[in-house]
Design a protein around this motif. Structure first.
Motif, PDB file in Angstrom:
ATOM      1  N   LYS A  37      17.449  16.511  51.343  1.00 22.50           N
ATOM      2  CA  LYS A  37      18.441  16.765  52.387  1.00 22.50           C
ATOM      3  C   LYS A  37      17.944  16.199  53.699  1.00 22.50           C
ATOM      4  O   LYS A  37      16.869  16.547  54.171  1.00 22.50           O
ATOM      5  N   LEU A  38      18.714  15.275  54.283  1.00 22.13           N
ATOM      6  CA  LEU A  38      18.394  14.773  55.612  1.00 22.13           C
ATOM      7  C   LEU A  38      19.061  15.726  56.587  1.00 22.13           C
ATOM      8  O   LEU A  38      20.281  15.880  56.583  1.00 22.13           O
ATOM      9  N   ILE A  39      18.269  16.403  57.401  1.00 23.88           N
ATOM     10  CA  ILE A  39      18.753  17.508  58.210  1.00 23.88           C
ATOM     11  C   ILE A  39      19.131  17.093  59.623  1.00 23.88           C
ATOM     12  O   ILE A  39      20.175  17.480  60.130  1.00 23.88           O
ATOM     13  N   PHE A  40      18.292  16.286  60.263  1.00 20.77           N
ATOM     14  CA  PHE A  40      18.493  16.039  61.683  1.00 20.77           C
ATOM     15  C   PHE A  40      17.861  14.717  62.092  1.00 20.77           C
ATOM     16  O   PHE A  40      16.794  14.356  61.626  1.00 20.77           O
ATOM     17  N   CYS A  41      18.537  14.024  62.982  1.00 22.41           N
ATOM     18  CA  CYS A  41      18.013  12.816  63.596  1.00 22.41           C
ATOM     19  C   CYS A  41      18.309  12.923  65.094  1.00 22.41           C
ATOM     20  O   CYS A  41      19.440  13.225  65.479  1.00 22.41           O
ATOM     21  N   PRO A  42      17.323  12.727  65.966  1.00 19.40           N
ATOM     22  CA  PRO A  42      17.520  12.925  67.403  1.00 19.40           C
ATOM     23  C   PRO A  42      18.654  12.075  67.999  1.00 19.40           C
ATOM     24  O   PRO A  42      18.867  10.941  67.581  1.00 19.40           O
ATOM     25  N   ASN A  43      19.337  12.633  68.994  1.00 23.66           N
ATOM     26  CA  ASN A  43      20.489  11.982  69.629  1.00 23.66           C
ATOM     27  C   ASN A  43      20.199  10.604  70.188  1.00 23.66           C
ATOM     28  O   ASN A  43      21.073   9.763  70.220  1.00 23.66           O
ATOM     29  N   GLY A  44      19.004  10.334  70.639  1.00 24.95           N
ATOM     30  CA  GLY A  44      18.685   9.047  71.253  1.00 24.95           C
ATOM     31  C   GLY A  44      18.481   7.911  70.268  1.00 24.95           C
ATOM     32  O   GLY A  44      18.218   6.777  70.652  1.00 24.95           O
ATOM     33  N   THR A  45      18.614   8.189  68.977  1.00 28.15           N
ATOM     34  CA  THR A  45      18.375   7.180  67.957  1.00 28.15           C
ATOM     35  C   THR A  45      19.393   6.053  68.069  1.00 28.15           C
ATOM     36  O   THR A  45      20.586   6.291  68.189  1.00 28.15           O
ATOM     37  N   THR A  46      18.920   4.810  68.011  1.00 25.36           N
ATOM     38  CA  THR A  46      19.786   3.638  68.132  1.00 25.36           C
ATOM     39  C   THR A  46      19.511   2.656  67.002  1.00 25.36           C
ATOM     40  O   THR A  46      18.524   2.775  66.288  1.00 25.36           O
ATOM     41  N   GLY A  47      20.382   1.662  66.864  1.00 20.68           N
ATOM     42  CA  GLY A  47      20.152   0.564  65.932  1.00 20.68           C
ATOM     43  C   GLY A  47      20.576   0.869  64.512  1.00 20.68           C
ATOM     44  O   GLY A  47      21.435   1.689  64.250  1.00 20.68           O
ATOM     45  N   LYS A  48      19.938   0.166  63.587  1.00 23.44           N
ATOM     46  CA  LYS A  48      20.243   0.264  62.161  1.00 23.44           C
ATOM     47  C   LYS A  48      19.440   1.399  61.539  1.00 23.44           C
ATOM     48  O   LYS A  48      18.252   1.530  61.767  1.00 23.44           O
ATOM     49  N   ILE A  49      20.114   2.207  60.709  1.00 23.70           N
ATOM     50  CA  ILE A  49      19.482   3.299  59.990  1.00 23.70           C
ATOM     51  C   ILE A  49      19.559   3.002  58.497  1.00 23.70           C
ATOM     52  O   ILE A  49      20.630   2.652  57.997  1.00 23.70           O
ATOM     53  N   VAL A  50      18.454   3.140  57.802  1.00 23.91           N
ATOM     54  CA  VAL A  50      18.438   3.048  56.343  1.00 23.91           C
ATOM     55  C   VAL A  50      18.001   4.426  55.841  1.00 23.91           C
ATOM     56  O   VAL A  50      16.866   4.835  56.056  1.00 23.91           O
ATOM     57  N   ILE A  51      18.917   5.122  55.212  1.00 23.63           N
ATOM     58  CA  ILE A  51      18.613   6.456  54.694  1.00 23.63           C
ATOM     59  C   ILE A  51      17.630   6.281  53.529  1.00 23.63           C
ATOM     60  O   ILE A  51      17.849   5.439  52.660  1.00 23.63           O
TER      61      ILE A  51
END
Length: 159
Positions: A37-51
């Protein structure tokens, strides 16, 4: 990924440091202890995300208000939670693995993703809850071959 354990409100969480992003920015994403379970990622995160592969659920509000532009969702993800990508105004592209196991997208999952103009959903998807794309910039949409349930107002326009 470097995994670090720590206690938070009596629970044990797993932190991922670094390379969920395709950029040089460093941040922490929180996962459940089993990594499913991916729970949280900080609001300031930018760019490309690879889960990360192995994640089965993207939790409610996990990426809410992040400034991500692109997300790659592996075949292991089965559920995208309520408002998981809510108000990610800069999100332009969402890519699903060709052999995706995605079963359900919950309410408001992509609410307010104003720059998201096109999406192709995987064929295994069976349930879309209410207002999934409410207030998004969606212009082109490809439905799965078979879907069992579509909630109300999935494309609701917000003025």
């Amino acid at each position: 990924f470097r995994r670090v354990r720590r206690m938070k409100n009596g629970g044990v969480w797993r932190h991922l440091a670094g390379s969920l992003l395709g950029t040089r920015q460093i941040y922490r994403a929180e996962q459940s202890e089993d990594g499913e379970k991916l729970i949280f990622c900080p609001n300031g995160t930018t760019g490309k995300i690879v889960i990360p592969d192995g994640v089965k659920t993207i939790s409610k509000n996990a990426f809410m208000l992040c400034k991500i532009s692109e997300v790659v969702i592996p075949n292991s993800v089965e559920i995208i939670g309520d408002s998981a990508f809510g108000q990610c105004e800069y999100l332009k592209q969402v890519f699903f693995s060709p052999d995706s196991k995605l079963k359900e997208i919950k309410s408001d999952a992509f609410f307010g993703c104003k720059m998201l103009s096109e999406i192709t959903l995987p064929d295994n998807l069976s349930t879309m809850r209410d207002s999934v794309f409410r207030g998004s910039g969606l212009k082109h949409f490809t439905f799965p071959k078979y879907i069992e349930y579509i909630g109300n107002n999935i494309f609701e326009v917000v003025l």
